[in-house]
Structure formats: C-alpha cells, structure tokens
Design an enzyme around this catalytic site. Structure first.
Site, PDB file in Angstrom:
ATOM      1  N   CYS A 195       0.024   3.980   2.644  1.00 40.65           N
ATOM      2  CA  CYS A 195       0.366   3.523   3.996  1.00 40.65           C
ATOM      3  C   CYS A 195       1.785   3.947   4.364  1.00 40.65           C
ATOM      4  CB  CYS A 195       0.253   2.007   4.090  1.00 40.65           C
ATOM      5  SG  CYS A 195      -1.406   1.347   3.839  1.00 40.65           S
ATOM      6  N   CYS A 203       0.839  -1.208   0.000  1.00 43.00           N
ATOM      7  CA  CYS A 203       0.000   0.000   0.000  1.00 43.00           C
ATOM      8  C   CYS A 203       0.871   1.254   0.000  1.00 43.00           C
ATOM      9  CB  CYS A 203      -0.927  -0.031   1.209  1.00 43.00           C
ATOM     10  SG  CYS A 203      -1.747   1.534   1.568  1.00 43.00           S
TER      11      CYS A 203
END
Length: 307
Positions: free
Chosen positions: A50, A47
């Site tokens: 993230c 991700c």
C-alpha cells in the site's frame, strides 16, 4: 472544420484526494461519483505494498487534472464497507461512477498500468475528447430526428457522418439505435459487430449493446397484464417479477422496470445468481448517463447495497 470542444473544468488540487471515514462513504463516493468518477484506495497502515501503490496512484490522479477524484479508506477503520465490497486483500482499488463500481484491481501495479486504469475510467464516464464541432452539430440533429421517430432519416445522417469519421462512436451507436427503432435487429447487430476495434469498448457502443441484449430478452416474455397478475397474486414469484420488468422495459416503461427489479433485489439479492442487480446494470448502461431513471435507480441500488 470547427475546433474541438473544451475538456472538463479542472478541480482544485486540494479537492482531488482525501482520506475518508466509513460514515463518509455514501457522500464522498456513491453520491460524489454521480458528478465525476471516484477512485477508492482501500489500504491499511501495516500493508507494505500500500505504501508503494498509494503515492503512485495519487500522482496518476493528479495527472488526470480533475477528470477523476480519489479517496483513501483505511480498512481497519471501515470494516463494514470492506465486508460489503468483499475486499479480500489490500491494496484494492475500485473506481465508482454514478454510484456503482465500474473497474478495479488488487495489488501494487506499475505506473503505466495506473494511467491505463484511469484512462478506462474516464472513458467509461464519457470523458474522452469531444467530436469535431461540425460533426457534433450533425450528430445532434440526427439524434433529434431519431427521438422524433424519423429513424430512416436519422440513419442516413449517421451513415454520412461515418463516411467522414469512421471512428465516431456516437455515430455508430446512433446508427445501431436507428435500426433498432426500425425493428431491424439483424442489421443493428451487424453494424455493432462491424465497429472498428479502436472504439469497440466505447461507452456509446456498450450502451447500444445493452439495448440489443434487452430487446432480445424481451422477445420471449409474456404480456404485461398476465405477468402483473402473477406478481400481484404472489409477490415472492421472483421469476414473474423479473419477466415483468423485462416486458415493461420493452414497452418503454423503464421506470416501472427498474422499480420491480429493485423490489426483487430487496426481497432476495442473491436470487438466480444476482440476476436483479445484473439486469439493473444492463438497463442503466442502456439508458443515457444523465437519464433521471438511471440516476435515481443507481442511487437507490447503492443505498440498498451500502445500507
């Protein structure tokens, strides 16, 4: 006037932030949040956002100096928890307090929003700066009066405190509770609605708002004996059990009310759009944060949700 009271003890730096496994969720999040709010960062190695949010969130947690803790959960390795919390996308961040999610957001956000998020969580947990020592003593006296049934005398003290500090959320909440104790619902609501905007979302006022809502709900339910008979005759009469919980709470039996709502949640957690869970949340909010009924009830509910 006396000096302000001290803040929370700072946690050790190494204890503030850590990665956990799915098996550790109950102990590291649900149980731990009974002592201090726990921020949960749901992420994955693949991700991109993230990688931006994670370090910024960790810094915001460190800046809070122990008022909150943080755990990181890799959703690829914790799919059951992600499913139970209905994580739709990552990064997703939840804040847990006393076993329950109390705030959250999705996606990467600016550092200023992260600070505001943590400030809200700390406030929800009662972590705002303390009252002036002299007023704090007067507040304690007024609350003792109220607990002993001297509601009118307590109301006078709370009103006097507000004369010195019109933004004292604890005094506003006490004045509302005093009028509830005197069966003056109209005045209690008027006081609550007249609270300054700066403290309208304070935990103390959220609690008395919940108490007013519970009192209103209880006004339309039947006698405890009649509702008990209905539930005993048909344990799957969810409406009767829900009404019984309301009636029991109105009579001052919070423990029995919580027990029936937990049983209703166990039997059918989706009944009436999750009414049992919502009513439990209202009762927990109305009770004091350290009330044994609230603490035990939150844990039992969390165990059902995350089992």
């Amino acid at each position: 006037m006396l000096e302000l009271g001290g803040g929370k003890t700072q946690a050790d730096a190494g204890d503030l932030i850590r990665d956990i496994t799915e098996a550790e969720f109950m102990s590291a999040v649900v149980d731990a949040s009974n002592e201090v709010p726990v921020i949960v960062d749901f992420w994955a190695p693949w991700c991109g956002p993230c990688k931006t949010l994670g370090p910024a969130l960790e810094q915001a947690v460190r800046d809070a100096k122990g008022a909150v803790k943080m755990v990181k959960v890799n959703v690829d390795q914790a799919q059951m928890i992600a499913s139970q919390l209905r994580i739709q996308s990552i990064p997703t961040v939840y804040a847990f307090w006393q076993g329950q999610p109390v705030d959250g957001f999705q996606g990467a956000v600016p550092a200023s929003e992260l600070k505001a998020f943590i400030d809200r969580v700390v406030q929800a947990a009662g972590g705002a700066a303390g009252d002036d020592g002299g007023l704090d003593e007067a507040l304690t006296t007024a609350e003792e009066m109220l607990d002993q049934g001297a509601a009118a005398d307590a109301a006078q003290v709370f009103a006097a405190i507000l004369g010195e500090d019109e933004h004292n959320a604890r005094a506003y909440a006490g004045l509302v509770r005093a009028h509830l104790a005197m069966d003056d619902m109209e005045q209690a609501e008027a006081i609550l609605n007249g609270a300054p905007a700066e403290i309208a979302k304070a935990p103390e006022l959220e609690a008395v708002h919940a108490q007013i809502e519970l009192a209103k709900q209880a006004a339309g339910v039947g006698p405890v004996a009649e509702l008990t008979a209905k539930v005993e005759a048909d344990p799957d009469d969810h409406q009767a059990r829900y009404d019984l919980a309301q009636a029991l709470y109105a009579k001052g039996d919070a423990q029995e009310a919580v027990d029936h709502l937990l049983e209703l949640f166990r039997r059918d957690r989706e009944w009436n759009d999750g009414a049992a869970k919502a009513q439990l949340a209202t009762i927990f909010e109305a009770l004091k944060p350290n009330d044994p009924v609230a603490l035990k009830g939150r844990r039992r509910l969390s165990s059902m949700i995350f089992a």
